[in-house]
Design a protein around this motif. Structure first.
Motif, PDB file in Angstrom:
ATOM      1  N   THR A  57      26.015   4.609  17.620  1.00  0.00           N
ATOM      2  CA  THR A  57      27.417   4.199  17.499  1.00  0.00           C
ATOM      3  C   THR A  57      28.305   5.415  17.283  1.00  0.00           C
ATOM      4  OG1 THR A  57      26.756   2.070  16.586  1.00  0.00           O
ATOM      5  CG2 THR A  57      29.018   2.752  16.193  1.00  0.00           C
ATOM      6  N   THR A  58      27.851   6.324  16.446  1.00  0.00           N
ATOM      7  CA  THR A  58      28.616   7.548  16.186  1.00  0.00           C
ATOM      8  C   THR A  58      28.739   8.381  17.455  1.00  0.00           C
ATOM      9  OG1 THR A  58      27.849   7.557  13.903  1.00  0.00           O
ATOM     10  CG2 THR A  58      28.723   9.626  14.759  1.00  0.00           C
ATOM     11  N   GLU A  59      27.632   8.510  18.206  1.00  0.00           N
ATOM     12  CA  GLU A  59      27.679   9.262  19.464  1.00  0.00           C
ATOM     13  C   GLU A  59      28.633   8.609  20.460  1.00  0.00           C
ATOM     14  OE1 GLU A  59      23.772   9.832  21.102  1.00  0.00           O
ATOM     15  OE2 GLU A  59      23.021  10.688  19.242  1.00  0.00           O
ATOM     16  N   LYS A  60      28.596   7.281  20.523  1.00  0.00           N
ATOM     17  CA  LYS A  60      29.478   6.569  21.450  1.00  0.00           C
ATOM     18  C   LYS A  60      30.936   6.787  21.065  1.00  0.00           C
ATOM     19  CE  LYS A  60      30.303   2.108  23.572  1.00  0.00           C
ATOM     20  NZ  LYS A  60      29.946   0.707  23.664  1.00  0.00           N
ATOM     21  N   MET A  61      31.232   6.722  19.767  1.00  0.00           N
ATOM     22  CA  MET A  61      32.610   6.956  19.310  1.00  0.00           C
ATOM     23  C   MET A  61      33.042   8.380  19.627  1.00  0.00           C
ATOM     24  SD  MET A  61      32.567   4.739  15.748  1.00  0.00           S
ATOM     25  CE  MET A  61      33.574   5.909  14.926  1.00  0.00           C
ATOM     26  N   ALA A  62      32.150   9.344  19.444  1.00  0.00           N
ATOM     27  CA  ALA A  62      32.480  10.736  19.762  1.00  0.00           C
ATOM     28  C   ALA A  62      32.728  10.891  21.255  1.00  0.00           C
ATOM     29  CB  ALA A  62      31.352  11.664  19.307  1.00  0.00           C
ATOM     30  N   GLY A  63      31.918  10.198  22.081  1.00  0.00           N
ATOM     31  CA  GLY A  63      32.129  10.240  23.528  1.00  0.00           C
ATOM     32  C   GLY A  63      33.466   9.634  23.918  1.00  0.00           C
ATOM     33  N   ASN A  64      33.823   8.505  23.292  1.00  0.00           N
ATOM     34  CA  ASN A  64      35.114   7.869  23.569  1.00  0.00           C
ATOM     35  C   ASN A  64      36.259   8.779  23.154  1.00  0.00           C
ATOM     36  OD1 ASN A  64      33.846   5.604  24.555  1.00  0.00           O
ATOM     37  ND2 ASN A  64      34.056   4.426  22.679  1.00  0.00           N
ATOM     38  N   LEU A  65      36.100   9.450  22.022  1.00  0.00           N
ATOM     39  CA  LEU A  65      37.132  10.382  21.559  1.00  0.00           C
ATOM     40  C   LEU A  65      37.280  11.528  22.554  1.00  0.00           C
ATOM     41  CD1 LEU A  65      39.143  11.279  19.421  1.00  0.00           C
ATOM     42  CD2 LEU A  65      37.252  12.393  18.219  1.00  0.00           C
ATOM     43  N   ARG A  66      36.173  12.013  23.083  1.00  0.00           N
ATOM     44  CA  ARG A  66      36.218  13.103  24.068  1.00  0.00           C
ATOM     45  C   ARG A  66      36.964  12.648  25.326  1.00  0.00           C
ATOM     46  NH1 ARG A  66      37.131  17.995  25.257  1.00  0.00           N
ATOM     47  NH2 ARG A  66      35.956  18.815  26.994  1.00  0.00           N
ATOM     48  N   VAL A  67      36.722  11.415  25.771  1.00  0.00           N
ATOM     49  CA  VAL A  67      37.417  10.887  26.944  1.00  0.00           C
ATOM     50  C   VAL A  67      38.919  10.839  26.677  1.00  0.00           C
ATOM     51  CG1 VAL A  67      37.777   8.809  28.355  1.00  0.00           C
ATOM     52  CG2 VAL A  67      35.456   9.592  27.867  1.00  0.00           C
ATOM     53  N   ILE A  68      39.298  10.368  25.493  1.00  0.00           N
ATOM     54  CA  ILE A  68      40.717  10.280  25.143  1.00  0.00           C
ATOM     55  C   ILE A  68      41.345  11.675  25.114  1.00  0.00           C
ATOM     56  CG2 ILE A  68      42.318   9.693  23.270  1.00  0.00           C
ATOM     57  CD1 ILE A  68      40.395   7.312  22.661  1.00  0.00           C
ATOM     58  N   GLU A  69      40.642  12.637  24.535  1.00  0.00           N
ATOM     59  CA  GLU A  69      41.156  14.015  24.495  1.00  0.00           C
ATOM     60  C   GLU A  69      41.368  14.550  25.913  1.00  0.00           C
ATOM     61  OE1 GLU A  69      38.090  15.937  22.245  1.00  0.00           O
ATOM     62  OE2 GLU A  69      39.127  15.629  20.328  1.00  0.00           O
ATOM     63  N   LEU A  70      40.406  14.308  26.784  1.00  0.00           N
ATOM     64  CA  LEU A  70      40.516  14.791  28.164  1.00  0.00           C
ATOM     65  C   LEU A  70      41.633  14.084  28.918  1.00  0.00           C
ATOM     66  CD1 LEU A  70      36.714  15.085  29.013  1.00  0.00           C
ATOM     67  CD2 LEU A  70      38.336  16.983  28.820  1.00  0.00           C
ATOM     68  N   GLN A  71      41.808  12.783  28.670  1.00  0.00           N
ATOM     69  CA  GLN A  71      42.905  12.057  29.307  1.00  0.00           C
ATOM     70  C   GLN A  71      44.250  12.605  28.835  1.00  0.00           C
ATOM     71  OE1 GLN A  71      41.755   8.065  28.173  1.00  0.00           O
ATOM     72  NE2 GLN A  71      40.923   7.637  30.205  1.00  0.00           N
ATOM     73  N   LEU A 169      39.428  18.404  35.294  1.00  0.00           N
ATOM     74  CA  LEU A 169      39.593  17.472  34.173  1.00  0.00           C
ATOM     75  C   LEU A 169      39.098  16.076  34.532  1.00  0.00           C
ATOM     76  CD1 LEU A 169      43.035  18.433  32.584  1.00  0.00           C
ATOM     77  CD2 LEU A 169      40.810  18.410  31.455  1.00  0.00           C
ATOM     78  N   ILE A 170      39.382  15.621  35.736  1.00  0.00           N
ATOM     79  CA  ILE A 170      38.907  14.302  36.162  1.00  0.00           C
ATOM     80  C   ILE A 170      37.380  14.276  36.188  1.00  0.00           C
ATOM     81  CG2 ILE A 170      38.792  12.726  38.146  1.00  0.00           C
ATOM     82  CD1 ILE A 170      41.765  13.452  38.652  1.00  0.00           C
ATOM     83  N   ASP A 171      36.763  15.351  36.666  1.00  0.00           N
ATOM     84  CA  ASP A 171      35.300  15.435  36.656  1.00  0.00           C
ATOM     85  C   ASP A 171      34.761  15.389  35.227  1.00  0.00           C
ATOM     86  OD1 ASP A 171      35.279  15.586  39.418  1.00  0.00           O
ATOM     87  OD2 ASP A 171      34.960  17.771  39.478  1.00  0.00           O
ATOM     88  N   GLN A 172      35.427  16.093  34.301  1.00  0.00           N
ATOM     89  CA  GLN A 172      35.004  16.089  32.898  1.00  0.00           C
ATOM     90  C   GLN A 172      35.154  14.693  32.287  1.00  0.00           C
ATOM     91  OE1 GLN A 172      36.666  19.262  30.449  1.00  0.00           O
ATOM     92  NE2 GLN A 172      36.772  20.581  32.241  1.00  0.00           N
ATOM     93  N   ILE A 173      36.227  13.998  32.643  1.00  0.00           N
ATOM     94  CA  ILE A 173      36.433  12.630  32.136  1.00  0.00           C
ATOM     95  C   ILE A 173      35.320  11.735  32.659  1.00  0.00           C
ATOM     96  CG2 ILE A 173      37.911  10.591  32.296  1.00  0.00           C
ATOM     97  CD1 ILE A 173      40.338  12.557  32.260  1.00  0.00           C
TER      98      ILE A 173
END
Length: 179
Positions: A57-71, A169-173
């Motif tokens: 769950t923590t990893e998933k939240m960190a991944g979601n946060l990374r997506v938001i940062e990249l967006q 950036l799109i590739d990173q997202i």
């Protein structure tokens, strides 16, 4: 003085085995399936939770946060590009704004150059200061050609750089969403 610890029976969330823990235990490992467990002592019940689930769950939240940062980075890049793009735009005599092109600069400057040469030739035949007016017009035409093509080249290079950054950036997202 030692006080008696209350021993509670809990169920392993990994394999279902019964475990006995006292109230001071916060983490345990199942003797049967070796699952790492968090012991949760609520006022009404004591139960276990798999630590791996918490980690996922923590990893998933960190991944979601990374997506938001990249967006957010992508939106910032788009805003910055739009501001920079406006600096490249050229305005026609009727107020229409457009992207500069080498062809447009060459055609516009070429027309001015022909008019300047014609003005110089007519002025030379008439005498007086009129040939100077034609030479000034020729100079403005050359400046217009150089400035316009330079601006068009600068725009094309800046747009290419912007598109490369945007695609990265799109590739990173996309990569962050897959993980």
């Amino acid at each position: 003085m030692l006080r008696d610890m209350k021993v509670t029976k809990v169920c392993c969330q990994g394999c279902g085995a019964d475990l006995q823990v006292d109230e001071s235990i916060r983490f345990a490992t199942c003797n049967y399936c070796h699952a790492r467990l968090e012991i949760i002592h609520d006022p009404t019940v004591t139960h276990t939770r798999l630590l791996e689930d918490i980690g996922r769950t923590t990893e998933k939240m960190a991944g979601n946060l990374r997506v938001i940062e990249l967006q957010n980075d992508l939106e910032r890049l788009d805003r910055e590009w739009e501001n920079r793009r406006q600096g490249f735009m050229v305005t026609s005599k009727n107020g229409h704004r457009s992207v500069p092109t080498e062809a447009g600069s060459l055609i516009g400057g070429g027309i001015m150059l022909v008019m300047g040469i014609a003005a110089t030739a007519v002025g030379a035949n008439l005498g007086g200061p009129l040939p100077l007016f034609g030479l000034v017009f020729i100079g403005l035409a050359i400046y217009s050609i150089i400035n316009g093509t330079s601006k068009a080249t600068g725009y094309r290079d800046a747009e290419k750089s912007f598109m490369q950054q945007r695609n990265d950036l799109i590739d990173q997202i996309d990569e962050a969403r897959r993980n």
